[in-house]
Design an enzyme around this catalytic site. Structure first.
Site, PDB file in Angstrom:
ATOM      1  N   ALA A  47       0.742  -1.097   0.086  1.00 57.84           N
ATOM      2  CA  ALA A  47       0.184  -0.022   0.005  1.00 57.84           C
ATOM      3  C   ALA A  47       0.805   1.361   0.240  1.00 57.84           C
ATOM      4  O   ALA A  47       0.352   2.170   0.464  1.00 57.84           O
ATOM      5  CB  ALA A  47      -0.923  -0.090   1.359  1.00 57.84           C
TER       6      ALA A  47
ATOM      7  N   ARG B 147      -3.069   7.567 -10.922  1.00 57.14           N
ATOM      8  CA  ARG B 147      -4.338   7.515 -11.887  1.00 57.14           C
ATOM      9  C   ARG B 147      -5.593   8.034 -11.291  1.00 57.14           C
ATOM     10  O   ARG B 147      -6.587   8.434 -11.864  1.00 57.14           O
ATOM     11  CB  ARG B 147      -4.450   6.340 -12.637  1.00 57.14           C
ATOM     12  CG  ARG B 147      -3.532   6.146 -13.926  1.00 57.14           C
ATOM     13  CD  ARG B 147      -3.490   4.946 -14.455  1.00 57.14           C
ATOM     14  NE  ARG B 147      -2.673   3.828 -13.629  1.00 57.14           N
ATOM     15  CZ  ARG B 147      -2.724   2.861 -13.643  1.00 57.14           C
ATOM     16  NH1 ARG B 147      -3.301   2.074 -14.850  1.00 57.14           N
ATOM     17  NH2 ARG B 147      -1.891   1.709 -13.076  1.00 57.14           N
TER      18      ARG B 147
ATOM     19  N   GLN C 219       8.336   1.862   2.994  1.00 58.98           N
ATOM     20  CA  GLN C 219       8.954   1.762   1.615  1.00 58.98           C
ATOM     21  C   GLN C 219       9.182   3.233   1.484  1.00 58.98           C
ATOM     22  O   GLN C 219       8.303   3.910   0.629  1.00 58.98           O
ATOM     23  CB  GLN C 219       8.251   1.041   0.671  1.00 58.98           C
ATOM     24  CG  GLN C 219       9.061   0.923  -0.598  1.00 58.98           C
ATOM     25  CD  GLN C 219       8.129   0.649  -1.782  1.00 58.98           C
ATOM     26  OE1 GLN C 219       6.917   0.617  -1.803  1.00 58.98           O
ATOM     27  NE2 GLN C 219       8.802   0.090  -2.741  1.00 58.98           N
TER      28      GLN C 219
ATOM     29  N   GLY D 149       8.997  -0.238  -7.146  1.00 55.60           N
ATOM     30  CA  GLY D 149       8.316  -1.768  -7.501  1.00 55.60           C
ATOM     31  C   GLY D 149       7.884  -2.488  -6.617  1.00 55.60           C
ATOM     32  O   GLY D 149       8.335  -2.340  -5.296  1.00 55.60           O
TER      33      GLY D 149
ATOM     34  N   ASP E 103      -5.212  -2.689  -3.445  1.00 54.12           N
ATOM     35  CA  ASP E 103      -6.391  -1.943  -4.238  1.00 54.12           C
ATOM     36  C   ASP E 103      -7.252  -3.200  -5.039  1.00 54.12           C
ATOM     37  O   ASP E 103      -7.803  -3.116  -6.003  1.00 54.12           O
ATOM     38  CB  ASP E 103      -5.768  -1.301  -5.346  1.00 54.12           C
ATOM     39  CG  ASP E 103      -4.842  -2.074  -6.362  1.00 54.12           C
ATOM     40  OD1 ASP E 103      -4.482  -3.082  -6.151  1.00 54.12           O
ATOM     41  OD2 ASP E 103      -4.112  -1.549  -7.100  1.00 54.12           O
TER      42      ASP E 103
ATOM     43  N   ASN F 214      -7.576   1.257 -10.155  1.00 55.74           N
ATOM     44  CA  ASN F 214      -6.466   2.089 -10.597  1.00 55.74           C
ATOM     45  C   ASN F 214      -6.803   3.513 -10.887  1.00 55.74           C
ATOM     46  O   ASN F 214      -6.047   4.391 -10.606  1.00 55.74           O
ATOM     47  CB  ASN F 214      -5.567   1.598 -11.767  1.00 55.74           C
ATOM     48  CG  ASN F 214      -4.786   0.179 -11.440  1.00 55.74           C
ATOM     49  OD1 ASN F 214      -4.069   0.185 -10.223  1.00 55.74           O
ATOM     50  ND2 ASN F 214      -5.001  -0.333 -12.373  1.00 55.74           N
TER      51      ASN F 214
ATOM     52  N   ALA G 113     -52.181  28.183  22.434  1.00 56.74           N
ATOM     53  CA  ALA G 113     -51.158  28.431  20.755  1.00 56.74           C
ATOM     54  C   ALA G 113     -50.696  29.954  21.022  1.00 56.74           C
ATOM     55  O   ALA G 113     -51.091  30.867  21.672  1.00 56.74           O
ATOM     56  CB  ALA G 113     -52.195  28.847  19.879  1.00 56.74           C
TER      57      ALA G 113
ATOM     58  N   ARG H  17     -49.056  34.897  26.146  1.00 56.33           N
ATOM     59  CA  ARG H  17     -49.179  35.705  25.118  1.00 56.33           C
ATOM     60  C   ARG H  17     -49.944  36.819  25.298  1.00 56.33           C
ATOM     61  O   ARG H  17     -50.639  36.869  26.249  1.00 56.33           O
ATOM     62  CB  ARG H  17     -49.537  34.809  23.860  1.00 56.33           C
ATOM     63  CG  ARG H  17     -51.059  34.551  24.082  1.00 56.33           C
ATOM     64  CD  ARG H  17     -51.719  33.806  23.060  1.00 56.33           C
ATOM     65  NE  ARG H  17     -53.153  33.716  22.920  1.00 56.33           N
ATOM     66  CZ  ARG H  17     -53.944  32.547  23.163  1.00 56.33           C
ATOM     67  NH1 ARG H  17     -53.238  31.405  22.949  1.00 56.33           N
ATOM     68  NH2 ARG H  17     -55.128  32.471  23.339  1.00 56.33           N
TER      69      ARG H  17
HETATM   70  C1  UD1 Z   1       1.190  -5.886 -10.712  1.00 57.21           C
HETATM   71  C2  UD1 Z   1       1.883  -7.047 -11.258  1.00 57.21           C
HETATM   72  C3  UD1 Z   1       1.128  -7.724 -12.296  1.00 57.21           C
HETATM   73  C4  UD1 Z   1      -0.396  -7.977 -12.089  1.00 57.21           C
HETATM   74  C5  UD1 Z   1      -0.933  -6.850 -11.490  1.00 57.21           C
HETATM   75  C6  UD1 Z   1      -2.176  -7.161 -10.774  1.00 57.21           C
HETATM   76  C7  UD1 Z   1       4.250  -6.723 -10.759  1.00 57.21           C
HETATM   77  C8  UD1 Z   1       5.388  -6.465 -11.320  1.00 57.21           C
HETATM   78  N1  UD1 Z   1       3.100  -6.683 -11.725  1.00 57.21           N
HETATM   79  O1  UD1 Z   1       1.007  -5.040 -11.797  1.00 57.21           O
HETATM   80  O2  UD1 Z   1       1.858  -8.956 -12.819  1.00 57.21           O
HETATM   81  O3  UD1 Z   1      -0.873  -8.584 -13.298  1.00 57.21           O
HETATM   82  O4  UD1 Z   1      -0.250  -6.091 -10.093  1.00 57.21           O
HETATM   83  O5  UD1 Z   1      -3.015  -6.107 -10.515  1.00 57.21           O
HETATM   84  O6  UD1 Z   1       4.071  -6.772  -9.739  1.00 57.21           O
HETATM   85  N2  UD1 Z   1       3.296  -0.834  -4.741  1.00 57.21           N
HETATM   86  C9  UD1 Z   1       4.178  -0.678  -3.576  1.00 57.21           C
HETATM   87  N3  UD1 Z   1       5.389   0.039  -3.666  1.00 57.21           N
HETATM   88  C10 UD1 Z   1       6.019   0.050  -5.210  1.00 57.21           C
HETATM   89  C11 UD1 Z   1       5.141  -0.190  -6.281  1.00 57.21           C
HETATM   90  C12 UD1 Z   1       3.649  -0.603  -5.993  1.00 57.21           C
HETATM   91  O7  UD1 Z   1       3.610  -0.574  -2.550  1.00 57.21           O
HETATM   92  O8  UD1 Z   1       7.017   0.475  -5.232  1.00 57.21           O
HETATM   93  C13 UD1 Z   1       1.924  -1.141  -4.323  1.00 57.21           C
HETATM   94  C14 UD1 Z   1       0.936  -0.464  -5.185  1.00 57.21           C
HETATM   95  O9  UD1 Z   1       0.420   0.564  -4.054  1.00 57.21           O
HETATM   96  C15 UD1 Z   1      -0.229  -1.396  -5.459  1.00 57.21           C
HETATM   97  C16 UD1 Z   1       0.525  -2.713  -5.552  1.00 57.21           C
HETATM   98  O10 UD1 Z   1       1.810  -2.577  -5.142  1.00 57.21           O
HETATM   99  O11 UD1 Z   1      -1.092  -1.591  -4.301  1.00 57.21           O
HETATM  100  C17 UD1 Z   1       0.486  -3.068  -6.955  1.00 57.21           C
HETATM  101  O12 UD1 Z   1       1.567  -2.096  -7.793  1.00 57.21           O
HETATM  102  P1  UD1 Z   1       1.118  -1.525  -9.455  1.00 57.21           P
HETATM  103  O13 UD1 Z   1       1.994  -0.617  -9.912  1.00 57.21           O
HETATM  104  O14 UD1 Z   1      -0.575  -1.204  -9.658  1.00 57.21           O
HETATM  105  O15 UD1 Z   1       1.250  -3.025 -10.188  1.00 57.21           O
HETATM  106  P2  UD1 Z   1       0.803  -3.513 -11.516  1.00 57.21           P
HETATM  107  O16 UD1 Z   1       1.392  -2.522 -12.481  1.00 57.21           O
HETATM  108  O17 UD1 Z   1      -0.714  -3.149 -11.470  1.00 57.21           O
HETATM  109 CA    CA Z   2      -2.503  -2.115 -10.112  1.00 58.00          CA
END
Ligand code: UD1
Ligand code: CA
Length: 467
Positions: free
Chosen positions: A8, A14, A79, A84, A109, A230, A425, A442
């Site tokens: 999270a 978006r 984090q 990623g 999400d 998203n 009243a 009144r």
């Molecule tokens: C990810 C998966 C994809 C899958 C999809 C399902 C990867 C590389 N890909 O893609 O295979 O089909 O989910 O919905 O994992 N987040 C962090 N820290 C970060 C990045 C993201 O906490 O540095 C959290 C985001 O808040 C979110 C979740 O990780 O809740 C997913 O991240 P997001 O960037 O939406 O991944 P997708 O591109 O959707």
């Molecule tokens: Ca996502």
């Protein structure tokens, strides 16, 4: 032994919002609350939440829900940079050092996941002694999702992110739902080896999955469950799915929804059989409606406790209760702890606030009753107002059983009016009244016949007729 971790830390670009994505509300809970709720039946031994973007808000929102639920406390893991999903999970390494169980990881999400699905994922994982087991779905429009390739025995061969797929690979409609069960000791060995060697320069959790063996996949039965939010369009789609689930549940349980499409019902609402919900009605929060009651059209009830055989017509009831057989509305507003007894009538254009009413008491027309206690069988005359505020403080009004106020009474608090009182009243009552009395406060009526009023009026009427 299962621990869970929720990702999270992302911003949710978006959503175009100041609020972190996982805190956006949907049907009475935030997205991440929904995820936490789907995890509860699993009885995890630890609950970790990876936070980053506006983490103070996320921590605060979640800490207010923590405790008294038999679940382990939430542990927040920071984090600082969002590099990623793999990088996010790397942050868990110091927190789970030596942990020997399985780790369920999911995105913050995905609010529609069912607990049964998660249980099935964990069961398959443990039955087959897998290094990892991932949740997959066959979806009509797989664009944007990682594609999952496996053999006939549901053993994973590879996950490829959408942007790295060849045109042929894009034809695969089996996608990675972003919900994983890992044997932690295996994942922990792989995590430090992840690289950001891809087109997004991110550390992918899916790469870790590709390194592990054996990995199996479990398909969800209903792909709607894994929809990730998203943007606001997806939020609305998910809310609609949630509403369909909730309404189908209540209709199966014996509740009539005259027009389900114009009605919304939050998840925590409780309805008894033979409740009828009329169109344009919205039920929110911790609302309970007992059997035989008819709500709407055009009503909003939020945290309302409604007894049996109550009718509520074009009215708003918040944080208040109404006992059996009472009729409310049209156009009444009960709020901030208004508690109405049974067999009462709360009528047109009446506001009740922080007040208690006994049984068979009527406030039928154009009144404001605030900070008051009314006994049973009281009748409040049309237009009666409690003057409860002196500009600095609020004061209470007490009215005994069977008392009848007149129309257009002003009851200036603090004030105690006994039982069996009748008030004339138009009276403004500023002093307490004992039991069993008649009060009139009144100016006496004055009639002056000698002033030639009639000739004046006739003259005016003639002038008007002349234009
Ligand atoms: C990810 C998966 C994809 C899958 C999809 C399902 C990867 C590389 N890909 O893609 O295979 O089909 O989910 O919905 O994992 N987040 C962090 N820290 C970060 C990045 C993201 O906490 O540095 C959290 C985001 O808040 C979110 C979740 O990780 O809740 C997913 O991240 P997001 O960037 O939406 O991944 P997708 O591109 O959707
Ligand atoms: Ca996502």
């Amino acid at each position: 032994m299962v621990a869970v971790a929720i990702l999270a830390a992302g911003k949710g670009t978006r959503m175009k919002s100041d609020l972190p994505k996982v805190l956006h509300p949907m049907g009475g809970r935030s997205l991440i609350e929904w995820v936490l709720q789907s995890l509860a039946p699993i009885q995890p031994m630890r609950r970790l939440v990876i936070v980053g973007y506006r983490q103070a808000l996320v921590r605060e929102a979640l800490s207010s829900l923590d405790g008294n639920n038999g679940l382990p406390p939430l542990e927040f893991v920071e984090q600082t940079e969002q590099l990623g999903t793999g990088h996010a999970v790397q942050q868990l390494l110091p927190h789970l050092e030596g942990f020997q169980g399985d780790l369920l990881i999911l995105n913050g999400d995905v609010p529609l996941l069912r607990s049964e699905t998660l249980q099935r994922l964990i069961q398959t994982h443990q039955d087959h002694h897998n290094a990892a087991t991932i949740l997959t779905a066959q979806i009509p429009n797989p664009k944007g999702y990682g594609r999952v390739f496996c053999n006939g025995q549901n053993v994973l061969q590879q996950i490829v992110e959408d942007r790295d797929c060849t045109p042929a690979q894009k034809q695969n409609h089996r996608i990675n739902a972003g919900v994983y069960c890992f044997r932690w000791s295996d994942l922990a060995k792989i995590l430090p080896r992840l690289t950001a060697d891809n087109d997004q320069n991110e550390y992918y959790l899916t790469d870790a999955v590709n390194f592990l063996d054996p990995v199996m996949v479990v398909d969800v039965e209903d792909y709607q469950e894994i929809l990730g939010i998203n943007d606001r369009k997806q939020l609305a789609v998910a809310y609609d799915i949630l509403q369909t689930r909730i309404k189908n549940y209540w209709m199966t349980a014996g509740v009539t929804l005259i027009d389900p499409n114009s009605t919304t019902i939050d998840d925590r609402v409780q309805l008894e059989p033979d409740v009828v919900i009329e169109p344009q009605t919205h039920l929110r929060g911790e609302t309970l409606i007992k059997t035989g009651s008819r709500i709407g059209p055009g009503s909003l009830i939020e945290n309302g406790q409604i007894g049996r055989n109550v009718t509520v017509l074009y009215s708003v009831i918040t944080n208040s209760s109404v006992a059996d057989g009472t009729r409310v509305g049209p156009y009444a507003h009960l709020n901030r702890q208004a508690h109405v007894g049974s067999g009462c009538r709360i009528g047109n254009f009446v506001e009740l606030k922080n007040s208690t009413l006994g049984d068979k008491t009527n406030v039928a027309h154009l009144s404001y009753i605030g900070d008051a206690s009314l006994g049973s069988q009281v009748n409040i005359g049309g237009g009666t107002i409690t003057a409860n505020y002196d500009g600095v403080k609020k004061h209470r009004t007490n009215i005994g059983d069977r008392t009848k106020t007149g129309v257009n009474n002003s009851l200036v608090a603090p004030l105690t009016i006994g039982a069996d009182v009748i008030i004339g009243a138009g009276s403004t009552i500023t002093e307490d009244l004992p039991d069993d009395c008649l009060a009139i406060a009144r100016a006496r009526q004055v009639v002056k016949p000698e002033r030639g009023v009639q000739s004046k009026l006739k003259l005016m009427a003639e002038k008007k007729a002349d234009g």
